[in-house]
Design a protein around this motif. Structure first.
Motif, PDB file in Angstrom:
ATOM      1  N   ASP A  26     -73.787 -20.292  33.508  1.00 35.45           N
ATOM      2  CA  ASP A  26     -74.026 -20.728  32.242  1.00 35.45           C
ATOM      3  C   ASP A  26     -72.796 -20.830  31.420  1.00 35.45           C
ATOM      4  N   GLN A  27     -71.742 -20.775  31.945  1.00 35.61           N
ATOM      5  CA  GLN A  27     -70.502 -21.189  30.994  1.00 35.61           C
ATOM      6  C   GLN A  27     -70.381 -22.618  31.053  1.00 35.61           C
ATOM      7  N   GLN A  37     -73.086 -40.303  40.670  1.00 38.78           N
ATOM      8  CA  GLN A  37     -73.340 -40.391  41.817  1.00 38.78           C
ATOM      9  C   GLN A  37     -73.527 -39.170  42.652  1.00 38.78           C
ATOM     10  N   LEU A  38     -72.639 -38.247  42.263  1.00 33.02           N
ATOM     11  CA  LEU A  38     -72.664 -36.805  43.104  1.00 33.02           C
ATOM     12  C   LEU A  38     -73.965 -36.028  42.326  1.00 33.02           C
ATOM     13  N   PHE A  39     -74.007 -35.943  41.382  1.00 39.45           N
ATOM     14  CA  PHE A  39     -75.036 -34.935  40.489  1.00 39.45           C
ATOM     15  C   PHE A  39     -75.821 -36.000  39.518  1.00 39.45           C
ATOM     16  N   ASP A  48     -76.505 -25.597  36.572  1.00 42.40           N
ATOM     17  CA  ASP A  48     -77.405 -26.871  36.536  1.00 42.40           C
ATOM     18  C   ASP A  48     -77.148 -27.677  37.881  1.00 42.40           C
ATOM     19  N   CYS A  49     -75.921 -27.675  38.140  1.00 41.42           N
ATOM     20  CA  CYS A  49     -75.410 -28.353  39.540  1.00 41.42           C
ATOM     21  C   CYS A  49     -76.124 -27.626  40.736  1.00 41.42           C
ATOM     22  N   GLN A  50     -76.120 -26.316  40.614  1.00 40.99           N
ATOM     23  CA  GLN A  50     -76.392 -25.325  41.608  1.00 40.99           C
ATOM     24  C   GLN A  50     -78.183 -25.813  41.670  1.00 40.99           C
TER      25      GLN A  50
END
Length: 182
Positions: A26-27, A37-39, A48-50
């Motif tokens: 959450d940092q 293109q990646l996320f 969020d990416c996780q």
């Protein structure tokens, strides 16, 4: 069976990555660390990416069950790239902390440099103002007196703005130092 073993291995990597991300999930970062293109979401949180990675993994499992080979290849490649990117980002966290500390110190130094610079401006403006006022008292020509009065008014305006800037810089330094002490 071979496919399930690969999915399990991929899930193990994702779980390990999730464990590493958890303390800083959450940092908030100052800007997104990855391109679109990646996320797909331009997030400033690794958590969020996780979540996106887990969602893609679920899509991959579903595509495997439907035997959509092209989609499986695409998703597997994208998931692998995301895992690599997140791993690289995690490995740079100590460097990023040092970089942030350096940036904060540099900003603090910049404020002190600006303070010194404006104090020098104030000193020079005061000297010019005093010089013009002294010259004005010795003038008898009304045209020159009027010109010097305009110059004095201009210098007084500059001095006023300079002192306002000094107050703002001093407040910024106080604010920065109070944050540093907390």
């Amino acid at each position: 069976m071979k496919v399930q073993a690969l999915l399990d291995a991929l899930k193990t990597q994702i779980d390990l990555l999730q464990t590493r991300i958890a303390p800083i999930a959450d940092q908030e970062f100052s800007h997104s660390r990855f391109d679109r293109q990646l996320f797909s979401r331009k997030s400033t949180h690794l958590g969020d990416c996780q979540k996106e990675l887990l969602k893609l993994y679920d899509q991959l499992c579903h595509s495997v069950s439907l035997n959509h080979k092209e989609q499986v290849n695409f998703l597997a490649t994208k998931i692998t790239n995301q895992i690599q990117a997140l791993s690289r980002e995690l490995s740079t966290q100590s460097l990023r902390k040092k970089e942030d500390e350096y940036r904060e110190k540099k900003e603090q130094i910049d404020l002190y440099e600006r303070l010194v610079q404006h104090q020098d401006f104030e000193r020079r403006l005061l000297a010019m103002l005093n010089e013009r006022e002294l010259q004005l008292t010795n003038l008898t020509d009304h045209t020159k007196q009027h010109q010097y009065q305009k110059e004095i008014a201009t210098l007084a305006g500059r001095l006023y703005r300079c002192r306002q800037a000094l107050v703002r810089i001093e407040k910024a330094i106080e604010h920065q130092e109070s944050q540093f002490l907390e």
